[in-house]
Scaffold this motif. Structure first.
Motif, PDB file in Angstrom:
ATOM      1  N   GLN A  56       4.946   7.933  14.348  1.00 49.09           N
ATOM      2  CA  GLN A  56       4.743   7.753  13.280  1.00 49.09           C
ATOM      3  C   GLN A  56       3.219   7.820  12.480  1.00 49.09           C
ATOM      4  O   GLN A  56       3.056   7.833  11.454  1.00 49.09           O
ATOM      5  CB  GLN A  56       5.607   6.330  12.698  1.00 49.09           C
ATOM      6  CG  GLN A  56       7.037   6.435  12.865  1.00 49.09           C
ATOM      7  CD  GLN A  56       7.718   7.454  12.325  1.00 49.09           C
ATOM      8  OE1 GLN A  56       7.499   7.690  11.169  1.00 49.09           O
ATOM      9  NE2 GLN A  56       8.606   8.126  12.987  1.00 49.09           N
ATOM     10  N   VAL A  57       2.423   7.911  13.562  1.00 50.70           N
ATOM     11  CA  VAL A  57       1.087   7.708  13.501  1.00 50.70           C
ATOM     12  C   VAL A  57       0.730   6.832  12.853  1.00 50.70           C
ATOM     13  O   VAL A  57      -0.186   6.953  11.618  1.00 50.70           O
ATOM     14  CB  VAL A  57       0.756   9.208  12.638  1.00 50.70           C
ATOM     15  CG1 VAL A  57      -0.648   9.693  13.085  1.00 50.70           C
ATOM     16  CG2 VAL A  57       1.545  10.477  13.008  1.00 50.70           C
ATOM     17  N   SER A  58       1.105   5.643  12.838  1.00 53.39           N
ATOM     18  CA  SER A  58       0.884   4.443  12.067  1.00 53.39           C
ATOM     19  C   SER A  58      -0.515   3.823  12.453  1.00 53.39           C
ATOM     20  O   SER A  58      -0.937   3.133  11.823  1.00 53.39           O
ATOM     21  CB  SER A  58       2.151   3.402  12.665  1.00 53.39           C
ATOM     22  OG  SER A  58       1.980   3.038  13.993  1.00 53.39           O
ATOM     23  N   TRP A  59      -1.191   4.369  13.388  1.00 56.18           N
ATOM     24  CA  TRP A  59      -2.680   3.938  13.722  1.00 56.18           C
ATOM     25  C   TRP A  59      -3.536   4.648  12.820  1.00 56.18           C
ATOM     26  O   TRP A  59      -4.776   4.179  12.732  1.00 56.18           O
ATOM     27  CB  TRP A  59      -3.125   4.415  15.249  1.00 56.18           C
ATOM     28  CG  TRP A  59      -2.760   5.893  15.338  1.00 56.18           C
ATOM     29  CD1 TRP A  59      -1.585   6.391  15.973  1.00 56.18           C
ATOM     30  CD2 TRP A  59      -3.689   7.002  15.263  1.00 56.18           C
ATOM     31  NE1 TRP A  59      -1.858   7.577  16.153  1.00 56.18           N
ATOM     32  CE2 TRP A  59      -3.145   8.069  15.835  1.00 56.18           C
ATOM     33  CE3 TRP A  59      -5.023   7.069  14.770  1.00 56.18           C
ATOM     34  CZ2 TRP A  59      -3.594   9.484  15.758  1.00 56.18           C
ATOM     35  CZ3 TRP A  59      -5.656   8.274  14.809  1.00 56.18           C
ATOM     36  CH2 TRP A  59      -4.918   9.340  15.400  1.00 56.18           C
ATOM     37  N   LEU A  60      -3.018   5.609  12.169  1.00 55.63           N
ATOM     38  CA  LEU A  60      -4.064   6.404  10.980  1.00 55.63           C
ATOM     39  C   LEU A  60      -3.500   5.862   9.625  1.00 55.63           C
ATOM     40  O   LEU A  60      -2.404   6.033   9.096  1.00 55.63           O
ATOM     41  CB  LEU A  60      -3.580   8.018  11.228  1.00 55.63           C
ATOM     42  CG  LEU A  60      -4.580   9.053  10.406  1.00 55.63           C
ATOM     43  CD1 LEU A  60      -5.792   8.909  10.955  1.00 55.63           C
ATOM     44  CD2 LEU A  60      -3.798  10.391  10.459  1.00 55.63           C
ATOM     45  N   GLY A 589      -4.666  -3.119   6.336  1.00 55.13           N
ATOM     46  CA  GLY A 589      -4.054  -1.222   6.334  1.00 55.13           C
ATOM     47  C   GLY A 589      -2.749  -1.214   7.196  1.00 55.13           C
ATOM     48  O   GLY A 589      -2.486  -0.414   7.998  1.00 55.13           O
ATOM     49  N   ASP A 590      -2.003  -2.437   7.122  1.00 52.05           N
ATOM     50  CA  ASP A 590      -0.692  -2.526   7.523  1.00 52.05           C
ATOM     51  C   ASP A 590       0.134  -1.999   6.722  1.00 52.05           C
ATOM     52  O   ASP A 590       1.051  -2.634   5.908  1.00 52.05           O
ATOM     53  CB  ASP A 590      -0.464  -4.110   8.056  1.00 52.05           C
ATOM     54  CG  ASP A 590       0.852  -4.046   8.889  1.00 52.05           C
ATOM     55  OD1 ASP A 590       1.780  -3.268   8.692  1.00 52.05           O
ATOM     56  OD2 ASP A 590       0.839  -4.909   9.518  1.00 52.05           O
ATOM     57  N   ALA A 591       0.627  -0.583   6.647  1.00 52.72           N
ATOM     58  CA  ALA A 591       1.668   0.128   5.916  1.00 52.72           C
ATOM     59  C   ALA A 591       3.068  -0.526   6.111  1.00 52.72           C
ATOM     60  O   ALA A 591       3.599  -0.496   5.075  1.00 52.72           O
ATOM     61  CB  ALA A 591       1.610   1.537   6.287  1.00 52.72           C
ATOM     62  N   GLY A 592       3.600  -0.980   7.432  1.00 50.18           N
ATOM     63  CA  GLY A 592       4.854  -1.259   7.637  1.00 50.18           C
ATOM     64  C   GLY A 592       5.105  -2.677   6.779  1.00 50.18           C
ATOM     65  O   GLY A 592       6.185  -2.793   6.045  1.00 50.18           O
ATOM     66  N   HIS A 593       4.090  -3.478   6.797  1.00 52.05           N
ATOM     67  CA  HIS A 593       4.509  -4.705   6.160  1.00 52.05           C
ATOM     68  C   HIS A 593       4.217  -4.808   4.738  1.00 52.05           C
ATOM     69  O   HIS A 593       4.565  -5.684   3.790  1.00 52.05           O
ATOM     70  CB  HIS A 593       3.740  -5.955   6.730  1.00 52.05           C
ATOM     71  CG  HIS A 593       4.266  -6.400   8.015  1.00 52.05           C
ATOM     72  ND1 HIS A 593       3.579  -5.989   9.300  1.00 52.05           N
ATOM     73  CD2 HIS A 593       5.497  -7.017   8.433  1.00 52.05           C
ATOM     74  CE1 HIS A 593       4.217  -6.309  10.398  1.00 52.05           C
ATOM     75  NE2 HIS A 593       5.235  -7.258   9.900  1.00 52.05           N
ATOM     76  N   MET A 594       3.325  -3.707   4.098  1.00 52.97           N
ATOM     77  CA  MET A 594       3.275  -3.488   2.548  1.00 52.97           C
ATOM     78  C   MET A 594       4.680  -2.920   2.118  1.00 52.97           C
ATOM     79  O   MET A 594       5.049  -3.699   0.999  1.00 52.97           O
ATOM     80  CB  MET A 594       2.224  -2.368   2.461  1.00 52.97           C
ATOM     81  CG  MET A 594       0.670  -2.710   2.629  1.00 52.97           C
ATOM     82  SD  MET A 594      -0.322  -1.283   3.003  1.00 52.97           S
ATOM     83  CE  MET A 594       0.042  -0.634   1.465  1.00 52.97           C
ATOM     84  N   ALA A 595       5.364  -2.286   2.873  1.00 45.23           N
ATOM     85  CA  ALA A 595       6.585  -1.814   2.574  1.00 45.23           C
ATOM     86  C   ALA A 595       7.778  -3.024   2.310  1.00 45.23           C
ATOM     87  O   ALA A 595       8.551  -3.172   1.696  1.00 45.23           O
ATOM     88  CB  ALA A 595       7.324  -0.806   3.712  1.00 45.23           C
TER      89      ALA A 595
END
Length: 703
Positions: A56-60, A589-595
């Motif tokens: 998921q390229v979650s580091w970017l 920058g934590d997109a998952g928890h933003m979701a």
């Protein structure tokens, strides 16, 4: 890779070792406007170790710093390519086709000139006439073969004999390696690397290859003659020793319980109460019983193998302790084709079993617990050796490594194969009982917290809360009620109570007291957490803010006051804590928890009749899939909630959402997890079963 990137960026501070912290730090660093002008190049992102973070390229970060430019190569259609292409800010894509003729000539000239070699026009034309020469990897390997070829008079003939296909050329290379550089040791090295999970350290390979002459897998003829006995030869001696010393240590004593569990066939049944571990001896005695390994392969022999393989392996890294693995997946495919796909189907399976067995036997004895946790469960799963797998998972260092992941994904998957979650709860509880007479109160409290966190993820909420209550009592009455520990303990208690409350299919008026209790527990966790410093505490504070916003929202949906909380106050507080969490995760920058924050806003801030609700749900789902992918528990939760919203507007569409949520839950948790069972109970309702039958008929007609 991320650690190296942070070093290259001259990051000042401690670089974490665990993946989750590295991903968060990478997001913060690459999105910082203070970062100096930087251009980053990443080759073959699709070849990173398979994980949700890499795919998921979650580091970017979704939004790079204006000072950063990033160029990467990736194979079209792979998970990481789809993830990048699906982002709201889409990257610029440039399709790299086959090499043209001029580029091919230039590559050949440049590579061979470095070694004072060149091809004449006839030889060049012969080489470039092959269709595979349009592939840069094939061309570079062909040049390497020409470089090491020693007979100038036969170069033209050699070029003609080069296989016109990447995998076929690599097979030729492997055959040459066998003949010139180590014979069976070369084969063993290739097979060990192929069967390893994430590559092997050089010293691990040397120790594995120390057996030398015993590293020849039985031929198909020997396999047919010996039958099943051939597979048993791998660990025959080890099993004899284990049977003599079975009660020497904790893990082996628990092995008896595991074996009993398997004989009962019902993996979810509790282990017999007669299990007694009071007479277990110290674990140091167990180490003495381990099989002594032979001396590592001599450096001279390894040098012959490594010199040939070096161009095809990933670099070892700065410390020399980096993992050796194939630098390109084509090499892996060639090894599989040459060494694992000959003979009958049974023999092919046996070959994998044979090499996985060797690796399992080795990693059972290593003292590096991080590597043991990474590799051993994987090989035991491949061997379908569930009792040994359970024993491995019961070792505390292995458990602590695997349970470090917030979602316990690897540990959950392994226990599904090792006997089920109920078995895990029973065995860990027994193990903790034994440990109580040997360890300090601080160690006991920490391990009970860790096991409780895992059992919460596994849906064993009663056992989890019981262990956590013991840990809280120890912390409050014996260990001084340290703020950081109290924050962790009450945050986990909030999680457990929260998950139990979510087992209900829908929010009902009977849940007022339940949500109120979760809110009070969460507020207590925040009171301990809010004054603690550091990004990790900030991250944990964001998580508890999410929990709190959910239960304030659920309390509002119930529509009844309780104690000092009114429905209208709970809605206001829900929105406040949603935005508190959102701000924290945006900063991190934590997109998952933003979701997850977007989901809470959609669920509780907007009514079902408000079109904005659907927009927030879609945004939550889009960001969640970009961060975690389809198969993640948050994705399942968002999809399930979207089904709830439209159920009375469009029954058929809501069924599709529920079915999708069920498929996700099955993949992540397994079919017996409470979350999966809750979703199944919805799609098993008569109205939805009728819809499912109608959809099956429609699909049958269309096909």
């Amino acid at each position: 890779m991320l650690q190296r990137m942070l070093k290259e960026l001259k990051y000042v501070g401690e670089i974490p070792a665990d993946t989750e912290s590295l991903v968060r730090l990478s997001n913060i660093t690459l999105s910082s406007p203070k970062l100096e002008p930087t251009v980053l190049f990443f080759d073959a992102l699709n070849q990173l170790d398979k994980s949700k973070e890499s795919e998921q390229v979650s580091w970017l970060p979704f939004e790079l710093s204006p000072n950063v430019r990033l160029i990467c190569s990736v194979i079209n259609g792979t998970p990481c390519h789809c993830s990048l292409a699906g982002r709201s800010v889409q990257p610029k894509e440039v399709l790299c086709g086959p090499l043209d003729l001029a580029s091919r000539r230039e590559i050949v000239d440049q590579v061979l000139t470095k070694f004072n070699k060149r091809l004449d026009s006839v030889q060049m034309d012969c080489l470039l006439a092959k269709e595979a020469s349009a592939n840069p990897l094939w061309l570079s390997i062909a040049c390497e073969e020409l470089r090491v070829f020693g007979l100038f008079s036969k170069v033209t003939e050699m070029i003609k004999d080069l296989a016109d296909g990447l995998l076929e050329l690599l097979e030729q290379v492997l055959t040459r390696f066998e003949e010139e550089s180590g014979g069976h040791l070369m084969v063993a090295t290739l097979c060990f690397l192929e069967c390893s999970r994430h590559g092997l350290l050089e010293r691990e390979l040397l120790e594995l290859l120390g057996e030398d002459e015993t590293l020849k897998a039985p031929t198909e003829k020997e396999f047919i003659e010996k039958g099943p006995d051939a597979a048993q030869e791998i660990s025959k001696q080890k099993k004899v020793e284990e049977s003599d010393n079975l009660a020497n240590d904790l893990s082996k004593k628990l092995h008896v319980t595991v074996e009993e569990t398997y004989r009962k066939t019902d993996f979810d049944r509790k282990v017999d109460d007669e299990f007694d571990v009071a007479d277990i001896e110290d674990k140091d005695d167990a180490k003495a019983s381990l099989t002594k390994r032979p001396a590592p392969l001599p450096a001279a022999k390894w040098a012959v193998v490594f010199r040939s393989l070096k161009p095809f392996l990933r670099p070892c890294g700065d410390s020399g302790e980096g993992r050796l693995d194939f630098y390109h997946r084509a090499m892996s495919k060639a090894v599989r084709k040459k060494y694992f796909k000959s003979g009958s189907e049974d023999y092919r399976k046996f070959l994998y079993t044979w090499w996985h067995g060797k690796l399992a036997e080795y990693f059972e004895q290593v003292e590096n617990h991080d590597r043991k946790a990474e590799e051993l469960p994987y090989h035991l799963e491949k061997l379908l050796d569930h009792s040994r797998l359970a024993r491995c998972l019961l070792e505390w260092p292995v458990f602590e490594k695997l349970s470090a992941d917030e979602h316990n994904i690897e540990l959950l998957r392994s226990w599904r194969k090792a006997g089920g979650y109920a078995t895990a709860a029973t065995l860990y509880t027994k193990s903790l009982e034994q440990l109580s007479s040997q360890a300090s109160e601080e160690e006991i409290a920490d391990k009970k917290w860790r096991v409780a966190r895992f059992l919460c993820c596994a849906g064993q909420y009663k056992d989890a809360e019981s262990l956590l209550s013991d840990a809280i009592e120890l912390e409050e009455n014996v260990l001084g009620a340290r703020k950081s520990k109290m924050a962790d303990l009450f945050q986990l208690l909030t999680d457990i109570k929260s998950e139990v409350s979510k087992l209900a299919e829908f929010i009902s008026v009977n849940d007022t007291k339940k949500h109120y209790k979760v809110i009070q527990t969460a507020l207590k966790a925040i009171s301990f957490r809010k004054n603690l410093k550091g990004d990790e505490n900030k991250y944990q504070l964001g998580l508890i803010e999410l929990r709190l916003s959910f239960h304030y929202g659920a309390f509002f949906r119930v529509g009844r006051p309780y104690e000092d909380l009114t429905s209208s106050d709970s809605r206001i507080k829900c929105e406040v804590h949603c935005h508190n969490a959102l701000q924290i995760f945006q900063e991190l920058g934590d997109a998952g928890h933003m979701a997850e924050a977007y989901q809470n806003i959609a669920t509780f801030v907007y009514d079902d009749t408000d079109p904005a609700q659907n927009k927030w749900y879609k945004k939550a789902l889009e960001v969640c899939i970009q961060a975690y992918g389809e198969y993640h528990k948050l994705t399942g939760r968002i999809v399930f909630n979207m089904g709830i919203v439209i159920e009375y507007k469009n029954k058929k569409e809501s069924y599709k959402y529920y079915k999708r949520a069920y498929d996700i839950d099955c993949e992540i948790f397994g079919p017996t997890h409470p979350t999966t069972l809750r979703t199944k109970s919805v799609i098993d309702e008569p109205a939805f079963r009728i819809i499912a039958e109608e959809m099956e008929l429609e699909q049958g007609k269309s096909s």
